[in-house]
Design a protein around this motif. Sequence first.
Motif, PDB file in Angstrom:
ATOM      1  N   LEU A  33     -21.877  16.126  28.522  1.00 38.87           N
ATOM      2  CA  LEU A  33     -22.090  16.347  29.954  1.00 38.87           C
ATOM      3  C   LEU A  33     -22.599  15.080  30.626  1.00 38.87           C
ATOM      4  O   LEU A  33     -22.170  14.740  31.735  1.00 38.87           O
ATOM      5  CB  LEU A  33     -23.079  17.492  30.171  1.00 38.87           C
ATOM      6  CG  LEU A  33     -22.615  18.883  29.748  1.00 38.87           C
ATOM      7  CD1 LEU A  33     -23.720  19.909  29.997  1.00 38.87           C
ATOM      8  CD2 LEU A  33     -21.340  19.295  30.481  1.00 38.87           C
ATOM      9  N   ALA A  34     -23.511  14.380  29.965  1.00 39.53           N
ATOM     10  CA  ALA A  34     -24.026  13.129  30.529  1.00 39.53           C
ATOM     11  C   ALA A  34     -22.895  12.121  30.709  1.00 39.53           C
ATOM     12  O   ALA A  34     -22.812  11.431  31.733  1.00 39.53           O
ATOM     13  CB  ALA A  34     -25.117  12.554  29.626  1.00 39.53           C
ATOM     14  N   GLY A  35     -22.008  12.043  29.716  1.00 42.34           N
ATOM     15  CA  GLY A  35     -20.869  11.137  29.830  1.00 42.34           C
ATOM     16  C   GLY A  35     -19.953  11.519  30.975  1.00 42.34           C
ATOM     17  O   GLY A  35     -19.485  10.658  31.736  1.00 42.34           O
ATOM     18  N   TYR A  36     -19.715  12.817  31.112  1.00 45.28           N
ATOM     19  CA  TYR A  36     -18.854  13.304  32.193  1.00 45.28           C
ATOM     20  C   TYR A  36     -19.444  12.954  33.560  1.00 45.28           C
ATOM     21  O   TYR A  36     -18.754  12.395  34.427  1.00 45.28           O
ATOM     22  CB  TYR A  36     -18.684  14.818  32.069  1.00 45.28           C
ATOM     23  CG  TYR A  36     -17.954  15.448  33.235  1.00 45.28           C
ATOM     24  CD1 TYR A  36     -16.564  15.454  33.289  1.00 45.28           C
ATOM     25  CD2 TYR A  36     -18.662  16.023  34.291  1.00 45.28           C
ATOM     26  CE1 TYR A  36     -15.891  16.022  34.371  1.00 45.28           C
ATOM     27  CE2 TYR A  36     -17.995  16.589  35.371  1.00 45.28           C
ATOM     28  CZ  TYR A  36     -16.615  16.587  35.407  1.00 45.28           C
ATOM     29  OH  TYR A  36     -15.958  17.141  36.477  1.00 45.28           O
ATOM     30  N   PHE A  37     -20.717  13.276  33.754  1.00 42.80           N
ATOM     31  CA  PHE A  37     -21.323  13.044  35.063  1.00 42.80           C
ATOM     32  C   PHE A  37     -21.550  11.554  35.330  1.00 42.80           C
ATOM     33  O   PHE A  37     -21.482  11.113  36.483  1.00 42.80           O
ATOM     34  CB  PHE A  37     -22.635  13.819  35.185  1.00 42.80           C
ATOM     35  CG  PHE A  37     -22.438  15.296  35.393  1.00 42.80           C
ATOM     36  CD1 PHE A  37     -21.773  15.769  36.510  1.00 42.80           C
ATOM     37  CD2 PHE A  37     -22.904  16.217  34.460  1.00 42.80           C
ATOM     38  CE1 PHE A  37     -21.570  17.136  36.709  1.00 42.80           C
ATOM     39  CE2 PHE A  37     -22.714  17.577  34.647  1.00 42.80           C
ATOM     40  CZ  PHE A  37     -22.045  18.043  35.771  1.00 42.80           C
TER      41      PHE A  37
END
Length: 302
Positions: A33-37
Motif C-alpha cells: 500500500l505504501a508503494g502504491y500511494f
Amino acid sequence: MRLLDSYLELGITGMARAAGAGWFDGHYGAALLAGYFMDREHDLPEHVKEGIERTCESFRKQKPEWFVPLDQDEQADPSLLQHVIDGLQQNVKQLRTSGHGLALGVLALKALRERPDMITPTVVNGLVKILKATTEDRLDRYWGIENYHGMTIDDVKDEVAPYHTTAEMAERAFDELHLVIPPRDINGVRYHLASEVVHNITHAHALTDLERFGYEDIVKPGIVNHRLQIYLNRHVPPFTLEDEVKEPAFEQIFSPLYWERLYSDPHALKLPYAALDLLKRFPPEKRAHAERNLCKLLTITD
C-alpha cells in the motif's frame, strides 16, 4: 498496467490474510500500500518505481498465499468500515507497539476509502484482528524502563515540550533524527533503537492522514501519545553510542543508491512514503537537513 497499479488491492488482501499470523505480518501488505500511494502522490523517478516493485514482488514471493485474490462473491458492506475506525480509536487510548496500530491501520483505512468494494467481512475481520493485537506489547520495550504501560504524559511533561498540531509533530519527529543507533540485543533482550525512531515518522504520518480524513477525535490523543513516544525513544544505552550512524550513505530519499537494493524489511517502503509526505510540510530552508537525517535511517535499512 504496471505492477504498482495492482498494489492497492494486493495490499489490502495481504494485510487481511496476514492477520492470522500476527500483527507484524500485516507490514507486508502495508508495504505494498505504501508503494502504491507513494507512486500516486509523488512524481517518482523510474528507478524508484522499479525499486518499489522489486521489493514488493519479493514480499509476494515470500508469502504467496497471503496475496491470492479474495472471494469475489463476498458482499461488500461500507458500514463495516466503522469497525476499523473503532480499532484505531482503541489504539489511541494509550501508546502501544510504538504507534503500529495507527501506522498499519491508517494505511488500510486509506486504501478502503478508495476501494469501498473491498470492505467485506473477511477484510474487516482481518484488519480488526491486527488492530486489537497492536494494543498489546511487552512492558520493557524501552531501555531502562521496566513498565512503560504505566506511564502518562504527566510523567514526561518536563522532558518533551508540548506540541498540538500535526505540523509541529512532523518537525519534532524529524528533530529526533539527530541520533540514529542501529537495533541491538542487550543481555538477550532486543531493543529497537533506530527502528523506534522510524516509528516516530510513520506514527506522525498516520496521524497527519487521519487529520486529512477528519478524525480529529483520534488525532488529538494520538499527538499526546506521539509526544510520550519521543520521550521513550530517547532512552538509549550509553555504550551503544559507539554505533551511532553519523553520516548517511546518500542525502536524498530518491537516491539510486537506496532504490537499487532489494529489501527484506517492509519499513524500507513504509518509511520513505511517510517521510516524503511529512517533508512536504517543511519550509524549503529546513527540508534538505531533515531529509539528510532521514537518510541515516534509510542507510541502515535491511
